[in-house]
Design an enzyme around this catalytic site. Structure first.
Site, PDB file in Angstrom:
ATOM      1  CG  LEU A   9      -3.072   5.105  12.573  1.00 21.29           C
ATOM      2  CD1 LEU A   9      -1.838   5.612  13.305  1.00 21.29           C
ATOM      3  CD2 LEU A   9      -3.328   5.936  11.319  1.00 21.29           C
ATOM      4  CB  VAL A  10      -7.689   2.897  12.359  1.00 21.87           C
ATOM      5  CG1 VAL A  10      -9.191   2.883  12.579  1.00 21.87           C
ATOM      6  CG2 VAL A  10      -7.220   4.310  12.028  1.00 21.87           C
TER       7      VAL A  10
ATOM      8  CD  GLU B 291      -3.219   0.727   0.485  1.00 22.69           C
ATOM      9  OE1 GLU B 291      -4.092   1.601   0.353  1.00 22.69           O
ATOM     10  OE2 GLU B 291      -3.316  -0.419   0.007  1.00 22.69           O
TER      11      GLU B 291
ATOM     12  CE  LYS C  94      -4.211   1.639  -3.401  1.00 22.87           C
ATOM     13  NZ  LYS C  94      -5.486   1.268  -2.747  1.00 22.87           N
TER      14      LYS C  94
ATOM     15  CD  GLU D  61      -3.585 -10.131   2.955  1.00 21.01           C
ATOM     16  OE1 GLU D  61      -4.177 -10.928   2.207  1.00 21.01           O
ATOM     17  OE2 GLU D  61      -3.999  -8.983   3.207  1.00 21.01           O
TER      18      GLU D  61
ATOM     19  CG  HIS E 230      -8.416  -5.988   9.110  1.00 18.76           C
ATOM     20  ND1 HIS E 230      -8.828  -7.118   8.452  1.00 18.76           N
ATOM     21  CD2 HIS E 230      -7.862  -5.180   8.163  1.00 18.76           C
ATOM     22  CE1 HIS E 230      -8.547  -7.015   7.163  1.00 18.76           C
ATOM     23  NE2 HIS E 230      -7.969  -5.846   6.962  1.00 18.76           N
TER      24      HIS E 230
ATOM     25  CG  HIS F 176      -3.316  -5.258   6.764  1.00 16.06           C
ATOM     26  ND1 HIS F 176      -2.941  -5.785   5.543  1.00 16.06           N
ATOM     27  CD2 HIS F 176      -4.627  -4.944   6.650  1.00 16.06           C
ATOM     28  CE1 HIS F 176      -3.973  -5.793   4.725  1.00 16.06           C
ATOM     29  NE2 HIS F 176      -5.015  -5.290   5.363  1.00 16.06           N
TER      30      HIS F 176
END
Length: 310
Positions: free
Chosen positions: A244-245, A121, A125, A215, A249, A185
């Protein structure tokens, strides 16, 4: 003759004053024209409380520490941005924010990612988008993810720093019959070594904690986590998001009541399980790390490690 000299001196003095005012005024105009911005780019979340507690908190800490910069928000998840737009909440992508800053005449831009690792990511991005705007500003630089350097070649040991920050949100009482299990993640298409390096630092610091990723194609997998728990002989597990958040998940894959959640699977295997549904963005020590990464980017420290920096 004296009058002539006085007149010449007077003219010289007036010119000097006027020139000084002109130069000073030009400097003020130049300073005012040199607009600077920090773009805090996150994956994003549709959870309103988590967005405020975990993303906005990091943004606010950066605003407090760099008042000379305008701070902007960007997300990388198209799905999150689309769902927010359906609720009349507009958040731009990094590409959109940088295009606006270019149009508005900004000269210096620092892009600080809140992604935890330099994974897919981040590369696709954040880094790729910054490359696109490499010549659009006098200066553009990237503030690195939370877990990037391991202390080699004069770089900071981000993993040891993060481990110390994580200790602040772990239970004060570390007993042999219990452990914290962090859910990260992971990367879908390639192995992300950051999680293993963080585990090493947690172990070196003597923290009772195990790191896994949601994952399925990456490691350490949940099966790896369960194997480690059996080897340790622990009975009590506290699940915490290494994200972070505390979003989808954390609430569903980690702490959900469905049979395939980490919580349900561990309970089925006889563990006593509790959950901690707070993202890393709420941790003030984690916020401070991102502030330091912004500072490193501004000063151009460890620049050789970032090919996207000018």
């Amino acid at each position: 003759m004296k009058n002539s000299m006085k007149l010449s001196l007077s003219i010289l003095l007036i010119c000097t004053v006027l020139l000084g005012i002109g130069v000073f005024g030009a400097q003020k105009v130049e300073a005012a024209d040199y607009k600077k911005a920090i773009v805090v780019v996150s994956f994003g979340t549709t959870f309103d409380d988590s967005r405020e507690l975990c993303i906005e908190s990091v943004e606010n800490k950066i605003k407090e520490n760099f008042p000379e910069y305008d701070v902007h928000r960007a997300f990388t998840s198209k799905i999150v941005m689309q769902r927010l737009a359906e609720r009349k909440i507009q958040v731009d992508s990094l590409d959109q924010v940088l295009a606006k800053l270019q149009k508005e005449g900004y000269k210096e831009v620092i892009v600080q990612t809140t992604h935890l690792t330099p994974g897919e990511e981040y590369e696709n991005k954040v880094v790729a988008v910054v490359h696109k705007y490499g010549k659009a500003f006098n200066k553009i630089a990237i503030g690195r993810p939370l877990l990037t350097f391991d202390g080699q070649n004069g770089t900071p040991n981000d993993f040891a720093i993060a481990a110390a920050a994580l200790k602040k949100q772990m239970p004060m009482l570390q007993l042999n019959d219990r452990t914290v299990v962090f859910m990260g993640h992971g990367s879908p298409h390639k192995h992300n070594v950051a999680y293993a390096k963080l585990q090493e630092q947690l172990d070196c610091a003597g923290f009772s904690a195990t790191v896994g990723v949601v994952e399925e194609s990456d490691t350490p997998s949940f099966d790896d986590v369960k194997t480690r728990l059996k080897e340790q002989g622990v009975k009590r597990v506290l699940l915490m998001p290494l994200m972070l958040v505390a979003g989808d998940h954390a609430n569903n894959d980690m702490a959900g009541d469905e049979e395939d959640s980490w919580k349900s699977q561990l309970i089925a295997e006889g563990y006593q399980v509790s959950t901690y549904l707070h993202g890393l963005g709420e941790n003030s020590a984690i916020q401070d790390i991102y502030v330091q990464h912004v500072r490193d980017a501004i000063w151009g420290l460890y620049k050789a490690k970032h090919s996207s920096d000018k």
